[in-house]
Design an enzyme around this catalytic site. Structure first.
Site, PDB file in Angstrom:
ATOM      1  N   ASP A 181      -7.291   3.792   7.356  1.00  0.00           N
ATOM      2  CA  ASP A 181      -7.585   5.002   7.203  1.00  0.00           C
ATOM      3  C   ASP A 181      -9.047   5.262   6.682  1.00  0.00           C
ATOM      4  OD1 ASP A 181      -4.813   5.401   7.381  1.00  0.00           O
ATOM      5  OD2 ASP A 181      -4.588   6.231   5.628  1.00  0.00           O
ATOM      6  N   GLY A 190       0.791  -0.987  -0.105  1.00  0.00           N
ATOM      7  CA  GLY A 190       0.076  -0.046   0.080  1.00  0.00           C
ATOM      8  C   GLY A 190       0.678   1.326   0.061  1.00  0.00           C
ATOM      9  N   VAL A 191       0.151   2.261   0.379  1.00  0.00           N
ATOM     10  CA  VAL A 191       0.845   3.807   0.409  1.00  0.00           C
ATOM     11  C   VAL A 191       2.197   3.530   1.445  1.00  0.00           C
ATOM     12  CG1 VAL A 191       0.664   6.034   1.262  1.00  0.00           C
ATOM     13  CG2 VAL A 191      -1.189   5.008  -0.136  1.00  0.00           C
ATOM     14  N   ALA A 204       0.971  19.337   1.243  1.00  0.00           N
ATOM     15  CA  ALA A 204       0.547  18.243   2.352  1.00  0.00           C
ATOM     16  C   ALA A 204      -0.125  18.789   3.624  1.00  0.00           C
ATOM     17  CB  ALA A 204       2.128  17.822   3.068  1.00  0.00           C
ATOM     18  N   VAL A 249      -1.632  30.151   1.399  1.00  0.00           N
ATOM     19  CA  VAL A 249      -1.131  30.701  -0.240  1.00  0.00           C
ATOM     20  C   VAL A 249      -2.630  30.930  -0.510  1.00  0.00           C
ATOM     21  CG1 VAL A 249      -0.480  29.697  -2.526  1.00  0.00           C
ATOM     22  CG2 VAL A 249       0.519  28.941  -0.243  1.00  0.00           C
ATOM     23  N   HIS A 295      21.072   2.574  32.574  1.00  0.00           N
ATOM     24  CA  HIS A 295      21.602   3.706  32.680  1.00  0.00           C
ATOM     25  C   HIS A 295      22.934   3.918  31.892  1.00  0.00           C
ATOM     26  CE1 HIS A 295      23.071   7.662  34.068  1.00  0.00           C
ATOM     27  NE2 HIS A 295      24.298   7.061  34.251  1.00  0.00           N
ATOM     28  N   LYS A 349      10.785   7.037   5.796  1.00  0.00           N
ATOM     29  CA  LYS A 349      11.902   6.914   6.888  1.00  0.00           C
ATOM     30  C   LYS A 349      13.445   6.598   6.259  1.00  0.00           C
ATOM     31  CE  LYS A 349       9.026   7.997   8.639  1.00  0.00           C
ATOM     32  NZ  LYS A 349       7.691   8.227   8.436  1.00  0.00           N
ATOM     33  N   GLY A 360       1.624  23.258   4.568  1.00  0.00           N
ATOM     34  CA  GLY A 360       1.211  22.409   5.602  1.00  0.00           C
ATOM     35  C   GLY A 360       2.230  21.809   6.522  1.00  0.00           C
ATOM     36  N   GLY A 361       1.977  22.377   7.739  1.00  0.00           N
ATOM     37  CA  GLY A 361       3.124  21.914   8.775  1.00  0.00           C
ATOM     38  C   GLY A 361       2.769  20.806   9.587  1.00  0.00           C
TER      39      GLY A 361
END
Ligand code: NAD
Length: 470
Positions: A310, A44-45, A267, A236, A442, A55, A179-180
């Site tokens: 989605d 898919g997408v 986006a 815009v 740690h 990524k 788009g942010g």
């Protein structure tokens, strides 16, 4: 179109992370499965034009940025030479490898794959463009979403959606990202690291709207130093494609005068694909936006037809889709299960990464939900300082009455990996005390969650927060 008919216990329409997970799980439970996707390759997408290629490119961006960051530690690199074609080929090879892996997994399970656009003919038949008709007893709709477009932009190859931007057609000298949100910010990072001068224009007052401001601030600060401009509260209003570039006019608080960009990435969200599959012929209700409403077993209004991912609603995330896919497959196979996920983690794979799970402060304040909060600044983490990154923050929200952990937010390198512990803690009903008393290795960034829990408990020694509470 052939008149051939293929029969299946279960039809899965859509081969993204939701669809293939559902198909594989159903096959493992003994159902005969046909999986239909318009792409020849599964994934898919997410795998083909989304999570995975982005990524891969973000990894390169991070290494480039980190190499530059070493100057502060006395190590200088020359300017990197970027061979775009080799980078593209590497990304494509990675996708192909994963496509091949999925095809192999389908073969091992005897899941039959059909390539072509599928549309329902009725409640038990699906027509596949250029292929056979599928007769099914049950079906799972997993058709996903597509990028939203903005009418202000003309049709021009230099105006890209996320799919086109991931192709890395060239390295624009000036890129405008409209788009942010998560997609905009992830791809802006890639192009900026590869050398573009990036401007981001975001409609609301800040990046990643909906996410707590204290988690977004360190990201905004780091990007402000790297990007040409960050225009928030702006949009815009005019755009035209000319030979020398895309001419853009803005409106907004800090909006500059007209500008020319070599490319534009739009986006501004994604829209569900529920309206493109003739669902009404099967009697399945699709709302006016294209979403398909489902119940807790992922059933649509037609009992034997399920929907996932989605197309059933926000958040549009691959890991939500695959979870829902398993629920639908199991219900279809006769198991008495339901979608009872308490939380869905969200991650922006920017640098720093921003990750959150469960209740956010923004949502708590908006909905009047009582909470107590504790946080741990990474400036006090030896590990964060040793990697030259002190801007991070880990915070927890706690139910003041029951002391249950309600939500966790993190910002900093690897926050996206670290958030899983918080998701598990919430699912298991853990209290901050449980996290604080779990010995964390740690020095790690994972300690910051334990330190935030200790801050809540009043047992933190890494910082001085005043007299002990308990
Ligand atoms: P989004 O909704 O997250 O962000 C869109 C942004 O565009 C918002 O900030 C919005 O305010 C802004 N916007 C809307 N109209 C605008 C306009 N006219 N001018 C300027 N700004 C405008 O959408 P997205 O980033 O496109 O992502 C789509 C979906 O894909 C989301 O559901 C997201 O969660 C998902 N996704 C997730 C990941 C991830 O998990 N890492 C990655 C990519 C996408």
């Amino acid at each position: 179109m052939t008149a051939e008919i293929m029969e299946a216990d279960l039809l899965v329409l859509g081969g993204g992370p939701g669809g293939y997970t559902a198909a594989f799980r159903a096959a493992d439970l003994g159902l005969s499965v046909v999986l239909v996707d318009q792409r020849a390759a599964l994934g898919g997408v997410c795998l083909n034009v989304g999570c995975i290629p982005s990524k891969a490119l973000l990894h390169c961006a991070k290494v480039l940025d980190e190499a530059q960051g070493l100057a502060e530690m006395g190590i200088d690199f020359d300017r990197p030479r970027i061979r775009l074609e080799a980078l593209r080929n590497w990304k494509s090879a990675l996708i192909k490898k994963l496509n091949g892996g999925l095809a192999g997994l389908a073969r091992q399970r005897n899941v039959r794959l059909l390539t072509g656009k599928g549309r329902f003919a009725d409640a038990h038949h699906l027509a596949v463009e250029g292929g056979p008709k599928v007769k099914f007893a049950q079906a799972i709709i997993a058709v996903g979403s597509h990028p939203a477009s903005l009418p202000v932009f003309p049709d021009d190859p230099r105006i890209m959606d996320s799919t086109a931007a991931l192709e890395l057609p060239d390295m624009p000298e000036r890129l405008l990202v409209v788009g942010g949100g998560i997609i905009g910010m992830e791809l802006a990072s890639v192009y900026a690291a590869l050398g573009s001068r990036v401007t981001v224009v975001e409609l609301t007052e800040g990046l990643l709207p909906g996410c707590d401001r204290d988690l977004v601030k360190p990201l905004e600060k780091r990007l402000a130093e790297r990007y040409e401009a960050m225009l928030t509260d702006a949009r815009v209003i005019e755009a035209s494609a000319r030979e020398d570039g895309i001419h853009v006019a803005f409106e907004g608080r800090q909006a500059p005068g007209p500008q020319v960009y070599n490319r534009v990435l739009v986006a501004v969200g994604r829209r569900p694909n529920g309206g493109f599959i003739d669902a009404e012929r099967a009697g399945v209700r699709v709302d006016e936006r294209g979403f398909i409403p489902v119940d807790r077993q992922q059933r649509t209004n037609v009992r034997h037809i399920f929907a996932i991912g989605d197309v059933v609603g926000e958040p549009m995330l691959a890991h939500k889709a695959s979870y829902e896919g398993k629920v639908a497959a199991e219900v279809a196979a006769g198991k008495r299960v339901a979608n009872d996920a308490q939380v869905i983690p969200a991650v922006a794979y920017t640098d720093p990464e921003v990750a959150w799970v469960g209740l956010s402060e923004t949502a708590a304040l908006r909905d009047g939900i009582a909470f107590e909060k504790a946080s741990f600044p990474w400036a006090a983490s030896g590990r964060a300082l040793s990697i030259g990154r002190s801007e991070g923050l880990t915070k927890i929200l706690v139910d003041p009455r029951t002391h249950a952990l309600l939500g966790v937010g993190m910002v900093g390198p690897q926050a996206g990996d670290l958030i899983s512990e918080a998701a598990l803690a919430i699912e298991m009903g853990a209290e901050p005390g449980d996290i604080a008393l779990t010995i964390h290795p740690h020095p790690t960034l994972s300690e910051t969650l334990a330190f935030a829990a200790e801050a809540y408990e009043g047992t933190l020694t890494e910082l001085y927060l005043g007299r002990k509470k308990r």
